[in-house]
Write a protein that holds these residues in place. Structure first.
Motif, PDB file in Angstrom:
ATOM      1  N   LEU A   1     -47.372 -65.840  17.282  1.00  0.00           N
ATOM      2  CA  LEU A   1     -47.723 -66.686  16.149  1.00  0.00           C
ATOM      3  C   LEU A   1     -49.237 -66.784  15.986  1.00  0.00           C
ATOM      4  CD1 LEU A   1     -46.803 -68.574  13.892  1.00  0.00           C
ATOM      5  CD2 LEU A   1     -46.753 -70.445  15.571  1.00  0.00           C
ATOM      6  N   GLY A   2     -49.947 -67.003  17.093  1.00  0.00           N
ATOM      7  CA  GLY A   2     -51.403 -67.108  17.018  1.00  0.00           C
ATOM      8  C   GLY A   2     -52.060 -65.812  16.598  1.00  0.00           C
ATOM      9  N   VAL A   3     -51.598 -64.682  17.159  1.00  0.00           N
ATOM     10  CA  VAL A   3     -52.182 -63.390  16.803  1.00  0.00           C
ATOM     11  C   VAL A   3     -51.887 -63.045  15.337  1.00  0.00           C
ATOM     12  CG1 VAL A   3     -52.099 -60.907  17.268  1.00  0.00           C
ATOM     13  CG2 VAL A   3     -52.141 -62.533  19.163  1.00  0.00           C
ATOM     14  N   ALA A   4     -50.680 -63.366  14.856  1.00  0.00           N
ATOM     15  CA  ALA A   4     -50.352 -63.103  13.453  1.00  0.00           C
ATOM     16  C   ALA A   4     -51.253 -63.903  12.520  1.00  0.00           C
ATOM     17  CB  ALA A   4     -48.884 -63.436  13.188  1.00  0.00           C
ATOM     18  N   ALA A   5     -51.554 -65.161  12.880  1.00  0.00           N
ATOM     19  CA  ALA A   5     -52.460 -65.971  12.055  1.00  0.00           C
ATOM     20  C   ALA A   5     -53.858 -65.363  12.026  1.00  0.00           C
ATOM     21  CB  ALA A   5     -52.504 -67.400  12.586  1.00  0.00           C
ATOM     22  N   LEU A   6     -54.358 -64.916  13.177  1.00  0.00           N
ATOM     23  CA  LEU A   6     -55.667 -64.278  13.225  1.00  0.00           C
ATOM     24  C   LEU A   6     -55.682 -62.986  12.408  1.00  0.00           C
ATOM     25  CD1 LEU A   6     -56.560 -64.772  16.996  1.00  0.00           C
ATOM     26  CD2 LEU A   6     -57.719 -65.816  15.053  1.00  0.00           C
ATOM     27  N   ALA A   7     -54.606 -62.194  12.516  1.00  0.00           N
ATOM     28  CA  ALA A   7     -54.519 -60.951  11.749  1.00  0.00           C
ATOM     29  C   ALA A   7     -54.467 -61.217  10.258  1.00  0.00           C
ATOM     30  CB  ALA A   7     -53.296 -60.155  12.195  1.00  0.00           C
ATOM     31  N   MET A   8     -53.769 -62.276   9.853  1.00  0.00           N
ATOM     32  CA  MET A   8     -53.712 -62.640   8.436  1.00  0.00           C
ATOM     33  C   MET A   8     -55.106 -62.963   7.899  1.00  0.00           C
ATOM     34  SD  MET A   8     -51.321 -63.263   5.976  1.00  0.00           S
ATOM     35  CE  MET A   8     -49.842 -63.908   6.754  1.00  0.00           C
ATOM     36  N   LYS A   9     -55.868 -63.719   8.673  1.00  0.00           N
ATOM     37  CA  LYS A   9     -57.217 -64.068   8.247  1.00  0.00           C
ATOM     38  C   LYS A   9     -58.145 -62.863   8.293  1.00  0.00           C
ATOM     39  CE  LYS A   9     -60.704 -66.623   7.064  1.00  0.00           C
ATOM     40  NZ  LYS A   9     -60.825 -67.033   5.654  1.00  0.00           N
TER      41      LYS A   9
ATOM     42  N   LEU B   1     -58.483 -56.261  14.322  1.00  0.00           N
ATOM     43  CA  LEU B   1     -58.772 -57.697  14.258  1.00  0.00           C
ATOM     44  C   LEU B   1     -60.275 -57.959  14.201  1.00  0.00           C
ATOM     45  CD1 LEU B   1     -56.236 -59.353  16.747  1.00  0.00           C
ATOM     46  CD2 LEU B   1     -56.491 -59.872  14.324  1.00  0.00           C
ATOM     47  N   THR B   2     -61.014 -57.361  15.132  1.00  0.00           N
ATOM     48  CA  THR B   2     -62.445 -57.647  15.211  1.00  0.00           C
ATOM     49  C   THR B   2     -63.221 -57.035  14.060  1.00  0.00           C
ATOM     50  OG1 THR B   2     -62.640 -55.762  16.738  1.00  0.00           O
ATOM     51  CG2 THR B   2     -62.454 -57.945  17.705  1.00  0.00           C
ATOM     52  N   ILE B   3     -62.878 -55.814  13.665  1.00  0.00           N
ATOM     53  CA  ILE B   3     -63.621 -55.191  12.559  1.00  0.00           C
ATOM     54  C   ILE B   3     -63.280 -55.871  11.243  1.00  0.00           C
ATOM     55  CG2 ILE B   3     -62.032 -53.385  11.762  1.00  0.00           C
ATOM     56  CD1 ILE B   3     -65.778 -52.975  12.534  1.00  0.00           C
ATOM     57  N   GLY B   4     -62.079 -56.459  11.130  1.00  0.00           N
ATOM     58  CA  GLY B   4     -61.734 -57.190   9.926  1.00  0.00           C
ATOM     59  C   GLY B   4     -62.600 -58.426   9.741  1.00  0.00           C
TER      60      GLY B   4
ATOM     61  N   GLY C   1     -62.509 -56.286  -1.711  1.00  0.00           N
ATOM     62  CA  GLY C   1     -62.548 -57.736  -1.636  1.00  0.00           C
ATOM     63  C   GLY C   1     -61.392 -58.279  -0.824  1.00  0.00           C
ATOM     64  N   PRO C   2     -61.456 -59.575  -0.456  1.00  0.00           N
ATOM     65  CA  PRO C   2     -60.377 -60.178   0.346  1.00  0.00           C
ATOM     66  C   PRO C   2     -59.057 -60.207  -0.406  1.00  0.00           C
ATOM     67  CG  PRO C   2     -61.906 -61.856  -0.451  1.00  0.00           C
ATOM     68  CD  PRO C   2     -62.522 -60.534  -0.774  1.00  0.00           C
ATOM     69  N   THR C   3     -57.977 -59.975   0.322  1.00  0.00           N
ATOM     70  CA  THR C   3     -56.643 -60.014  -0.282  1.00  0.00           C
ATOM     71  C   THR C   3     -56.222 -61.469  -0.503  1.00  0.00           C
ATOM     72  OG1 THR C   3     -55.541 -60.023   1.869  1.00  0.00           O
ATOM     73  CG2 THR C   3     -56.066 -57.876   0.909  1.00  0.00           C
TER      74      THR C   3
ATOM     75  N   GLN D   1     -57.377 -64.928   1.461  1.00  0.00           N
ATOM     76  CA  GLN D   1     -57.888 -66.111   0.754  1.00  0.00           C
ATOM     77  C   GLN D   1     -57.025 -67.342   1.062  1.00  0.00           C
ATOM     78  OE1 GLN D   1     -57.862 -64.728  -3.288  1.00  0.00           O
ATOM     79  NE2 GLN D   1     -59.908 -63.808  -3.158  1.00  0.00           N
ATOM     80  N   TRP D   2     -55.711 -67.133   1.168  1.00  0.00           N
ATOM     81  CA  TRP D   2     -54.828 -68.259   1.463  1.00  0.00           C
ATOM     82  C   TRP D   2     -55.084 -68.814   2.866  1.00  0.00           C
ATOM     83  CZ3 TRP D   2     -51.095 -69.219   5.161  1.00  0.00           C
ATOM     84  CH2 TRP D   2     -50.288 -70.333   4.940  1.00  0.00           C
ATOM     85  N   MET D   3     -55.349 -67.913   3.814  1.00  0.00           N
ATOM     86  CA  MET D   3     -55.585 -68.333   5.199  1.00  0.00           C
ATOM     87  C   MET D   3     -57.034 -68.815   5.331  1.00  0.00           C
ATOM     88  SD  MET D   3     -54.281 -68.833   8.201  1.00  0.00           S
ATOM     89  CE  MET D   3     -52.747 -67.912   8.273  1.00  0.00           C
ATOM     90  N   THR D   4     -57.289 -69.993   4.859  1.00  0.00           N
ATOM     91  CA  THR D   4     -58.619 -70.585   4.956  1.00  0.00           C
ATOM     92  C   THR D   4     -58.926 -70.940   6.410  1.00  0.00           C
ATOM     93  OG1 THR D   4     -57.723 -72.786   4.573  1.00  0.00           O
ATOM     94  CG2 THR D   4     -58.435 -71.526   2.623  1.00  0.00           C
ATOM     95  N   PRO D   5     -60.198 -71.180   6.742  1.00  0.00           N
ATOM     96  CA  PRO D   5     -60.508 -71.582   8.123  1.00  0.00           C
ATOM     97  C   PRO D   5     -59.723 -72.804   8.577  1.00  0.00           C
ATOM     98  CG  PRO D   5     -62.513 -70.980   6.963  1.00  0.00           C
ATOM     99  CD  PRO D   5     -61.416 -70.939   5.950  1.00  0.00           C
ATOM    100  N   ARG D   6     -59.484 -73.740   7.666  1.00  0.00           N
ATOM    101  CA  ARG D   6     -58.726 -74.940   8.037  1.00  0.00           C
ATOM    102  C   ARG D   6     -57.278 -74.580   8.364  1.00  0.00           C
ATOM    103  NH1 ARG D   6     -55.682 -78.873   5.323  1.00  0.00           N
ATOM    104  NH2 ARG D   6     -55.828 -80.959   6.261  1.00  0.00           N
ATOM    105  N   ARG D   7     -56.666 -73.741   7.532  1.00  0.00           N
ATOM    106  CA  ARG D   7     -55.286 -73.337   7.792  1.00  0.00           C
ATOM    107  C   ARG D   7     -55.195 -72.485   9.056  1.00  0.00           C
ATOM    108  NH1 ARG D   7     -53.670 -71.937   1.512  1.00  0.00           N
ATOM    109  NH2 ARG D   7     -53.084 -74.068   0.930  1.00  0.00           N
TER     110      ARG D   7
END
Length: 682
Positions: free
Chosen positions: A86-94, A299-302, A310-312, A316-322
């Protein structure tokens, strides 16, 4: 006559004399052992004295680092795999959006089902500790190099050594200082991964526009405020690229770290399965490392670079807060699982690796049933390429190897053909091309082993002096002389012939693939993920398929070196050809040139500086694989380093490692100088 040709004429006379007299004076080819100097023994004496004094302090540091390493391993082992996913998927989404999140879930699911989840977490523990050390140290050294230009040449020289000396070479003093165990692997990984961060820090700070710095000063910033609030944020994208490269370098060391202190990580699994010839398990575990490398790289190069379009929407949906909420939820989920089921592992009872016995038997059956094919390929390359490069035509044309001896008439015909080609090259391209043809003809006839060492050393020193100046010529002369007097000349020759053949084949195959990709978008799309995978895989992984099908030997080493070094020519040739000026190509085509003429007479000459940079990277990659290829039966400098590691011979390991670094630095400086000569000044 060009004055630069006169030294080459003198060298040609010396070459003829050496070839005529080498039967009477064998030392012209085989440097006598009586003339070697005991430098390795002297280095060992100094090392033993120093280690006896400083070893207690380093052992204390080892014990100090052992605690956080155990803590990181326990923490990652405590985290349940659903929370990690779950955590890695959130990081990958961002980082890069939905595609990377799906890839992350699939990659982690494979690691879970393959039965390597605990080992992968142990590997991540090493990386998570090595990367902050390398990043912090690299950032400090990069800031120092940026702020003190006088120190930059010394710093760059040290970085060149750190990146070109094989890891096995500096593992020996690390073992003597820190002892055997996981901490030695951690320190070795941190040392190996530091240079990329240093270079990217200097590059990022150097590229901060002067207008931005001046705006900070005009706003009343102090020097510290300007650095942290103006310059560092401006250089942050380049710093993140350095973080990406540092992370990948640390991950690529996991198998080397396993050699000197394995602790049930994925590198140890790869190494042990290779030693047991369990090819099924080695493929499974090697694929785990490759997937981890690709995932961490993306992950890191993203985070370092935004997509060109531009960002997908997902990014954009995965804001730093989310993102913070998602990571907090993943941690809370992990705590809940551990509270509800504190003793449950949640891992599959039998992973795929436990069911690979049938796969091992099938792979061994394929190798056994098609041994005639694999042996035929190996023998064809061995007798038609490897032996002629090593022993030359004169040494290979014997009844025992080729089934016939070379008559004097055939030698005369060969000499006549080489001279004719040299004359044609001189008329068309000049005297330098003629000398290149004569040198190639000489090496092909005598082989690297039969080439007189005075001729080789003087030829390389003369080439370096004329291409890059007197300083590099003296550097080449001193470096080869040091290798010679240490008794490593046979190993040097083995390294040169193996790397030369690998680089030539990589340029031939990789250049053809790069040309195809430059003229076909579909081919480019096909080759890009393949090149990405080859670039992110640790070096040891390339030994698995080569060892499985062709067993130990120089041909297996050649295959492994080529797999690791073939990416730069593909990428650089494609990049160079795609960025040739369109107006020049249109002008050539309007003159009636065919596509082949346009490629050979317009595109390739204009793209040559970029292609030469690709050649540079190919040579660096081939030399860096020498120590790894030593595990499959080579007899070169890499094998000398590996044998020194087994004997804890710090002197020989250091000298052999510095010899490989010398070859890499010499090739790098030569190619850079050649590119500068061919690149017009703005």
């Amino acid at each position: 006559m060009d004055p630069a040709v006169l030294p080459w004429c003198g060298l040609a006379v010396l070459t003829a004399l050496c070839l005529l007299l080498k039967m009477q004076f064998p030392w012209l080819v085989n440097f006598p052992k009586e003339w070697t100097l005991p430098l390795a023994a002297q280095v060992n004496a100094v090392t033993d004295a120093v280690v006896a004094v400083v070893q207690p302090a380093f052992r204390a540091l080892s014990a100090l680092l052992d605690a956080p390493m155990r803590g990181a391993r326990l923490a990652l082992a405590w985290l349940p795999w659903p929370a990690v996913m779950l955590g890695v998927a959130a990081l990958a989404m961002k980082s890069s959006g939905v595609r990377l999140a799906i890839f992350a879930l699939l990659a982690l699911a494979y690691i879970l089902l393959a039965g390597y989840w605990p080992q992968s977490m142990n590997t991540l523990a090493l990386v998570l500790l090595a990367v902050p050390i390398s990043t912090g140290l690299g950032f400090l050294l990069g800031v120092l190099g940026h702020a003190r230009p006088r120190l930059r040449p010394v710093l760059l020289g040290a970085l060149d050594l750190m990146q070109t000396v094989p890891a096995f070479a500096y593992l020996i003093p690390l073992l003597l200082l820190f002892g055997f165990g996981p901490v030695v692997g951690l320190i070795a990984s941190a040392i190996y991964a530091t240079p990329p961060m240093v270079r990217n820090t200097m590059l990022g700070l150097d590229r901060v526009p002067a207008a931005i710095s001046e705006a900070g000063l005009m706003s009343g910033c102090t020097r510290r405020q300007q650095f942290w609030q103006v310059e560092v944020p401006t250089a942050l994208p380049q710093l993140l690229v350095g973080f990406n490269q540092t992370t990948m370098a640390a991950l690529s060391m996991v198998i080397v770290a396993a050699i000197i202190g394995g602790f049930e990580d994925i590198g140890w699994e790869v190494l042990s399965s290779m030693r047991k010839a369990e090819f099924g398990q080695s493929i499974l575990s090697g694929l785990v490392i490759a997937l981890l490398a690709i995932l961490i790289d993306r992950l890191t190069i993203g985070f370092a670079r935004e997509p060109e379009t531009g960002p997908t929407r997902a990014m954009q949906w995965m804001t730093p807060r989310r993102l913070a909420l998602s990571l907090a939820f993943a941690l809370a989920f992990a705590v809940a699982i551990r509270l509800l089921a504190p003793d449950a592992t949640l891992l599959p009872e039998t992973g795929l690796r436990m069911q690979m016995g049938a796969v091992n038997e099938r792979l061994l059956g394929v190798v056994r049933d098609y041994a005639w094919f694999f042996n035929g390929v190996r023998n064809a390359v061995l007798y038609c390429l490897l032996l002629p490069m090593r022993l030359g035509i004169s040494g290979s044309a014997t009844p025992a190897m080729w089934g016939f001896a070379l008559p004097p008439s055939a030698v005369a015909v060969y000499v006549a053909v080489v001279l004719a080609l040299a004359v044609l090259a001189m008329r068309r391209f000049g005297w330098r091309a003629a000398i290149a043809v004569l040198a190639a003809g000489l090496v092909l006839y005598t082989g690297f082993l039969g080439l007189p060492w005075p001729v080789f050393i003087l030829a390389v020193a003369l080439l370096a002096g004329q291409v890059a100046g007197l300083r590099l010529g003296l550097f080449a002369l001193a470096g080869f002389a040091l290798i010679l007097v240490n008794g490593l000349w046979p190993q040097l020759v083995q390294s040169l012939y193996l790397c030369t053949l690998a680089v030539l084949l990589c340029l031939l195959v990789g250049g053809a693939l790069g040309t195809w990709a430059a003229h076909s978008d579909r081919a480019s799309r096909i080759l890009k993920p393949i090149c990405d995978a080859l670039q992110t895989m640790p070096q040891f992984v390339f030994l698995i398929p080569a060892l499985m099908f062709f067993k130990v030997g120089e041909f297996t080493a050649l295959i492994a070196i080529m797999l690791y070094a073939i990416v730069p020519p593909i990428r650089y040739v494609e990049h160079g050809l795609r960025h040739v000026r369109a107006d020049v190509v249109e002008a050539v085509e309007q003159m009636g040139a065919t596509p082949m003429q346009t490629l050979l007479q317009a595109k390739l000459p204009l793209a040559l500086p970029v292609v030469m940079l690709g050649l540079n990277q190919t040579i660096m990659a081939a030399l860096s694989m020498l120590a790894i290829a030593a595990l499959v039966g080579t007899r070169d400098l890499g094998q000398a380093v590996y044998v020194a590691l087994g004997k804890a011979d710090a002197g020989m390991g250091l000298i052999a490692g510095l010899s490989i670094a010398f070859l890499a630095i010499l090739a790098d400086r030569l190619i850079q100088a050649a590119v500068r000569q061919r690149t017009p000044l703005p």
